[in-house]
Each structure stands twice: as C-alpha cells, then as structure tokens.
Motif scaffolding. Structure first.
Motif: not given
Length: 462
Positions: A61-68
């Motif tokens: 599955m495609n995972i979308t990552y985001a970090g502050a």
C-alpha cells in the motif's frame, strides 16, 4: 489421594475487554484495532482464513508521510524542540540513508491517527519516525505522545511488512531517554518492517490500550534493550510484545493490567537478569485465561508460523494473578536458567498448554530447564503436548493434569494430553498429587511420590 486439577482462582473475577487490545488477539484480529479500520472481530476457520484487513494484500500500500520537522540528509542537532498537533503527522521524521544524531531533544506529539496499519506497521503519526536506512542516534531528552496511534520512537526497516525479510538497515540507537505515551496503539519503542532498535537505560511509561513499552509488529526486526525501566498500565499492553527477535538485559519490567510478555508466532523474547512483575487483571476479547507470559499464534498475518522462543536467564518473574506461562495455538520453546519464579496466584498454575480463543495449529510446548526450581501445577489439555526436561540440578515440585476449566467456568479438557518428562542427573520431581504422563526418561528413584501415584503410559509406577 489428591487429584491434580486446574483451579480457576481469581480468573472468574477478571474483567473482560471485548475491544481486543494488544497482546491477546482473536484469530482474526489485532489488538486495539478498530472495526472497519485495521481488523475487526471476525474469525477465520483456520490457516489460510481471511485474517484481518491489512493482511498480506496491504503490504504494498502507498503510505503518505508527513513530519512537522523532516530531516532528509545527515544532521546533528542538540537541544531542539519538535512538536506536532496534526493527525497522521510525525513530530520528527527522519528519512535518509545518512547518519543522524539528536541530543537532548524535547519531542511531543498530539493529534490522533485512526489509520490502523499506517501507524502500526509504517510509523505514520509516531512522535519520532526513522526510515530510509538511516542510523539515527538519540541521546537523552524526553519524548511524549498524547494521541491515538502515536508510538513514541518508531524504527521502520522498509521491508513492506514481509515477515522474515531483510530490512533496509534502518537503525535507531537510543539511550538515557524518557518516553511517555497515553493513547491507544501507542507503544514506547516500536520496531517493524525489519528495522533495528538498540535501546539503553530508557524510562518508558505507557497507559493506553495496545501500547506495549517494547513493541513490534508486522515485518519484525531486531530489538536489543539494556538497562532501564519499562512500565505498562493499559489493557492489552504487555511490557513486551514480540513479532520480532527481542533481547532485554538488566531491566525492570512491570505490567499493571496485562501480560508481562507476549510472543506471536515465529519470533522470540530473551530476558537476561531482568526483574519482571506482572499483575494481569483483565482478559481481552477471546482470551480464556489470565497469564504472565503468553506464547501463541493468531494467524492474522502479522507473524509467520513456526517455533516461538521464550528464554529467561537469571533474574526474577513475579506473577500476581493467573497462570505463570500459557501456550496456545503454536509450538513454544521455553528455556529457563536459574530464574527466581514467584507465583502469588492461589491456584499456583505454573504452565498451561491448551486450547484458547485461537485456532489453526496445535498447542505444543517444550520446556528446558537448567539450575531451575519449578513449583506448581502444569496443565496440558487433551489435544495438547508438553516435553519437560529438567537438567543441571533442576527440580520440580508439583503435578501434571488435564483437568482444565477456563475463566468462564467452562471445562475445556478432562484428560491429560501427551506429556514426556526427562529427569537429568541430580534432578528431582516431588509429586503433590496423582499424575499421569506419557513417558519418563531418567532415574525414577529421583521422583518423590509422597503417597501420590504416578502413571506412565497408563501403568502405575511402583
């Protein structure tokens, strides 16, 4: 003469949590996952059943990552604050092949995630996530999360959740750090996807459901912990939950509501000179017993089928309620070497090997001891198997029975299954009730019957 039977003790009074937190899953489910999210309450018929959503088909599955804050190259940072209040966002995301060193950080995470697999397998929403092959060193500082699906420190090895596959080298080295999590599915240190976690002298407290202080999930990895204190206070949150190879040395381990340690499938836990105290007061979902150490297989897809290994060298294990060891639906290898075992439960069940709320495999245990004192009742269900070997001056004071009643008051066995006992040199067995076993290897004169009868393959020993 006294008949050796299984006694319920406090199990009937134990609370039951039907929402399935971590540590004891139904055949289909994983702890703490929400119906319709990552695992509901359905049950497969056995191996090859449907498992739960997020099974093998979700590995790509495609995972979308985001970090502050995101670090995508090598860096050294000291005394900085990293914070996130957004859902599905890491406070600090490290995604690089290069080395990173973070000293004396203050990391805080709020904002819950209900993505299930994304936070449990891949590290979305963790306070600190390391991925991409980096070796990241964390020195000191504090890490807190107050949200659902917000693990403290996450090492994701990038193998897509393929159990037994190599990771990409991602390694977290962390020492002298205080980690506190309060939400559900929020472990202290978390390792998946073939990641590596090397921890030293941490202080971890978790309070939520499905929030083991030392936690792993699909894809496994290697975890080593030296020193420190690790405490769980939530339901379904053992101190250690292993779908990996986990070694803990010289640590203090406390569980105030759940098991002390749980192994799922073809994985391992080794404890060296640890002090573990377990007060398991709440059964979870389909679990039919309370226990301090549980070894099982859920067939959820999160752990391969194969031998499960629990090894304890030295140290102490104190059990407040329920069975000291429990094996179900797997092949468990239990090795005890000079451990101080203290079972405060009135029923004094040392080990149960029997059917529980999961199906698809047999219930088999091999127990090997060295310089070990064992005391209590061993329960082996009619459909179960035990091989017990006493070696190097070990002793056993107790009996073996197949009369087992679960915490619901339902009889699950009235006859003893297959039991093979080996008595090594200078080892003794003192009977506390009549006992029937399948075979005996060793010097029978080392068995002290005390007026009780021992039957071997149906014949009474004289």
């Amino acid at each position: 003469m006294l008949l050796c039977i299984g006694v319920l003790s406090g199990d009937l009074m134990a609370q039951v949590d039907n929402e399935r937190p971590q540590g004891q899953f139904p055949p289909m489910g994983r702890p703490g996952r929400r119906p319709g999210g990552s695992g509901g309450m359905g049950r497969p018929d056995g191996p090859g059943g449907m498992g739960r959503p997020g099974g093998p088909g979700h590995r790509n599955m495609n995972i979308t990552y985001a970090g502050a804050t995101e670090l995508t190259a090598g860096a050294t940072e000291t005394g900085k604050t990293y914070q996130s209040e957004k859902s599905d966002e890491n406070a600090l995301l490290i995604a690089t092949k290069e080395a990173v060193t973070i000293s004396q950080p203050t990391i805080s995470k709020t904002g819950s995630s209900y993505g299930g697999d994304t936070s449990n397998f891949y590290g979305v929403n963790a306070a600190l996530l390391v991925k991409g092959g980096s070796t990241t060193t964390i020195k000191g500082g504090t890490i807190t999360s107050d949200a659902e699906g917000a693990n403290g420190v996450f090492s994701y090895g990038g193998n897509g959740g393929r159990n037994g596959s190599q990771g990409d080298g991602t390694t977290v080295v962390i020492e002298d750090t205080k980690i506190t999590t309060t939400g559900g599915s929020s472990g202290g240190i978390m390792t998946t996807g073939g990641g590596v976690m090397k921890a030293k002298n941490l202080t971890i407290h978790t309070s939520g459901r499905s929030s083991a202080p030392i936690r792993s999930d699909r894809g496994g990895g290697i975890v080593t912990v030296e020193g420190g204190s690790y405490t769980s206070n939530g339901p379904g949150s053992p101190v250690i939950y292993s779908t990996a190879d986990i070694t803990v040395s010289d640590a203090t381990l406390v569980s105030n509501m759940s098991e002390g340690a749980v192994i799922e499938g073809k994985n391992s836990i080794t404890l060296n000179n640890c002090q573990m105290t377990v007060s398991n007061t709440r059964r979870n979902g389909h679990a039919q017993f309370l226990d301090a150490i549980m070894v099982y297989q859920s067939f959820s897809g999160d752990a391969d089928k194969g031998n499960s290994h629990f090894t304890m060298n030295g140290g102490s294990l104190t059990n407040k309620q329920g069975h000291l060891f429990h094996v179900t639906n797997t092949n468990a290898m239990i090795t005890l070497n000079g451990v101080k075992l203290m079972n405060e439960d009135p029923a004094k069940v040392l080990l149960s090997v029997c059917a529980d709320g999961w199906h698809g495999a047999g219930n088999r245990a091999t127990v090997n001891t060295s310089h070990q004192q064992l005391e209590g009742t061993i329960l082996v269900g009619s459909d179960s198997e035990l091989s017990l070997t006493l070696a190097d001056g070990s002793s056993f004071k107790g009996c073996i029975s197949g009369h087992i009643t679960n915490a619901e008051g339902t009889s699950i066995s009235t006859e003893t299954g297959t039991v093979n006992v080996t008595l090594g040199d200078n080892c003794t067995w003192t009977l506390t009730a009549d006992t029937s076993i399948t075979s005996l290897t060793g010097d029978a004169s080392r068995i002290k019957r005390n007026g009780h009868r021992l039957f071997v393959n149906g014949e009474e020993m004289k």
